[in-house]
Design an enzyme around this catalytic site. Structure first.
Site, PDB file in Angstrom:
ATOM      1  CB  THR A   1    -100.616 -63.735  88.245  1.00  0.00           C
ATOM      2  OG1 THR A   1    -101.156 -62.421  88.011  1.00  0.00           O
ATOM      3  CG2 THR A   1    -100.827 -64.087  89.702  1.00  0.00           C
TER       4      THR A   1
ATOM      5  CB  SER B   1    -107.315 -58.459  78.285  1.00  0.00           C
ATOM      6  OG  SER B   1    -107.041 -59.251  77.140  1.00  0.00           O
ATOM      7  CE  LYS B   2    -102.106 -59.814  84.256  1.00  0.00           C
ATOM      8  NZ  LYS B   2    -101.774 -60.735  85.385  1.00  0.00           N
ATOM      9  NE  ARG B   3    -108.204 -63.420  77.329  1.00  0.00           N
ATOM     10  CZ  ARG B   3    -108.821 -63.005  78.442  1.00  0.00           C
ATOM     11  NH1 ARG B   3    -108.382 -63.403  79.621  1.00  0.00           N
ATOM     12  NH2 ARG B   3    -109.867 -62.205  78.377  1.00  0.00           N
TER      13      ARG B   3
END
Length: 495
Positions: free
Chosen positions: A16, A261-263
């Site tokens: 993902t 985080s991924k962001r």
């Protein structure tokens, strides 16, 4: 069988979004642990969430694993004795396990609606009790089941948790105990029959004979549930009921001491590859996020890490991601490359920028090899090759200059006078080499115009390389050649 030959670890990311640095750190510690013990590194894809998983992300995971150099012993593309290694291809296995757990009484069907669960949890909070599933459907009578079925309720499947504390010795954090009131019966299968992470990972770990699970701290709370499931699986003939050893790795923190985080831009693994980080440089830095080869040493190879890696020395405290330190460590690894290897590794970045074509000529390779030692100490990433050596490889008609540097150093009367004097001095040379070029420019610009070196050579540097920052000027002029050098100086005189 010795412990070293028995070690089996797994790395099981979900396909993902873009892979992030925390994922790579987890893969690294598992890989190093397996290699240190002469064990097996299993790469498994956790793709049971059809709404979020994508083929593109799956292919990116494989690409990143290959770029980082994580060779896996079992997994996608190569197979192995426990194939398939994509969980989306193992639904029949999970359905069979769920059925057997129900038949053995280790799991049961729960018909509670979400509204009923929320209501009972709210009541528990008001009564100062620990919220969580209260076992409402553990011992349903046949008529109750029939009534729920008649209403059209679709039951989930819950594991029957033991009524006792669950303790384990974490490889990173030591002894950890969970009391039963904090680990209620939990869902294994949704009402639509879809298995959850809580079922599929322990089942695969048991079937694939995983001995050690090294994963992020955020999964610590799921460990007692999984230990109970391993025991239940042993009772139905899947494994021997003994859970693997667990080690929960520290959080990787970003700016403001928040979990990365991924962001967060600095978490994107593909960004480091695109910037031109060396895999060995990035992995060296990621290894320092919770582990150290020695108190006074930050730089090491992956072979050295494998030889020294000890999971017991992983620090359980959160580790802060420091981009500047990552860049510095990468630059150290870049400087350690041989000149030939540096030149070769620059090629893909120059091709991506359109400076080199698919087929690199011998002359272009010669120029790269000659330029590499000039820029090696000045570069932090391979991507910087575009600005550092690109000027040597582009046709004069495609050559461009940095607008800001041009405005500051060339687009003035003084700048034009400098490049004109430089052009005239170099045009008179009979020998085109570094020593002759330096002598001619120093005589014309420093002695002749009375300029300081910085003011003398800055405009010339921008004129021929396009930027204020470049490889050494005199060597650059020699590599660029008489014809191109004079043409660019003549053009700059008209800026």
């Amino acid at each position: 069988m010795s412990e070293k030959s028995a070690v089996r670890v797994r790395f099981c990311p979900s396909p993902t979004g873009s892979p992030h640095v925390g994922l790579a750190r987890t893969a690294l510690f598992n890989w190093a642990f397996a290699r240190h013990h002469g064990g097996t590194f299993v790469f498994r894809i956790e793709d049971t969430d059809a709404a979020r998983d994508s083929q593109e992300s799956y292919e990116t995971l494989l690409e990143v694993m290959d770029w980082l150099g994580f060779s896996w012993d079992e997994g996608p593309e190569i197979g192995g004795p426990h194939a398939p290694y994509r969980q989306s291809e193992r639904f029949d296995v999970y359905a069979d396990v769920a059925r057997r757990l129900l038949e053995a009484g280790r799991a049961y069907r729960c018909y509670c609606s979400q509204e009923e669960l929320d209501e009972r949890n709210e009541r528990a909070r008001k009564e100062a009790r620990t919220p969580g599933y209260d076992g409402h459907c553990r011992e349903l009578r046949a008529e109750q089941v029939a009534a729920y079925e008649a209403e059209g309720r679709r039951p989930v499947v819950r594991l029957r948790m033991p009524d006792r504390a669950i303790a384990f010795d974490d490889l990173v954090r030591g002894e950890i105990t969970f009391q039963p009131e904090h680990v209620p019966d939990y869902v294994l299968v949704r009402g639509n029959g879809h298995p959850l992470y809580t079922l599929v990972n322990p089942v695969d770990d048991a079937l694939m004979e995983i001995t050690h699970v090294l994963r992020g701290e955020d999964l610590l709370s799921s460990t007692p549930r999984q230990i109970a499931l391993y025991e239940a699986l042993g009772e139905i003939g899947i494994g021997d009921g003994t859970p693997p050893r667990f080690g929960h790795l520290p959080y990787v923190m970003g700016q403001g001491n928040k979990k990365l985080s991924k962001r967060d831009p600095e978490s994107n693994l593909l960004g480091y590859r695109d910037r031109g980080f060396l895999p060995e440089g990035l992995l060296n830095y990621l290894a320092l996020l919770g582990w150290a080869i020695a108190e006074d040493r930050d730089i090491f190879s992956m072979d050295e890490m494998v030889a020294a890696f000890d999971i017991a020395r992983v620090n359980p405290n959160p580790a802060r991601f420091d981009l500047k330190k990552a860049e510095a460590i990468n630059a150290t690894h870049l400087r350690a490359l041989s000149v030939d290897e540096l030149a070769e590794r620059m090629v893909p970045y120059l091709q991506r920028a359109g400076i080199l074509g698919e087929d690199v000529t011998e002359e272009q390779r010669r120029l790269l090899g000659a330029a590499a030692p000039l820029v090696q100490e000045r570069m932090g990433t391979l991507g910087e090759a575009v600005e550092m050596v690109g000027f040597l490889l582009v046709d004069d008609r495609a050559f461009t200059r940095d607008p800001a540097d041009t405005a500051k150093l060339l687009a003035t009367d003084d700048g034009r006078a400098v490049v004109q004097a430089a052009h005239d001095a170099l045009a008179a040379l009979s020998t085109w080499d570094t020593a002759s070029i330096e002598e001619a420019l120093r005589t014309a610009l420093i002695d002749g115009l009375g300029l300081k070196p910085r003011n003398a050579f800055g405009p010339v540097r921008v004129a021929v390389t396009g930027r204020r920052v470049s490889p050494p000027l005199f060597e650059s002029l020699e590599l660029l050649g008489r014809e191109s050098s004079l043409a660019r100086l003549e053009d700059a005189g008209r800026a």
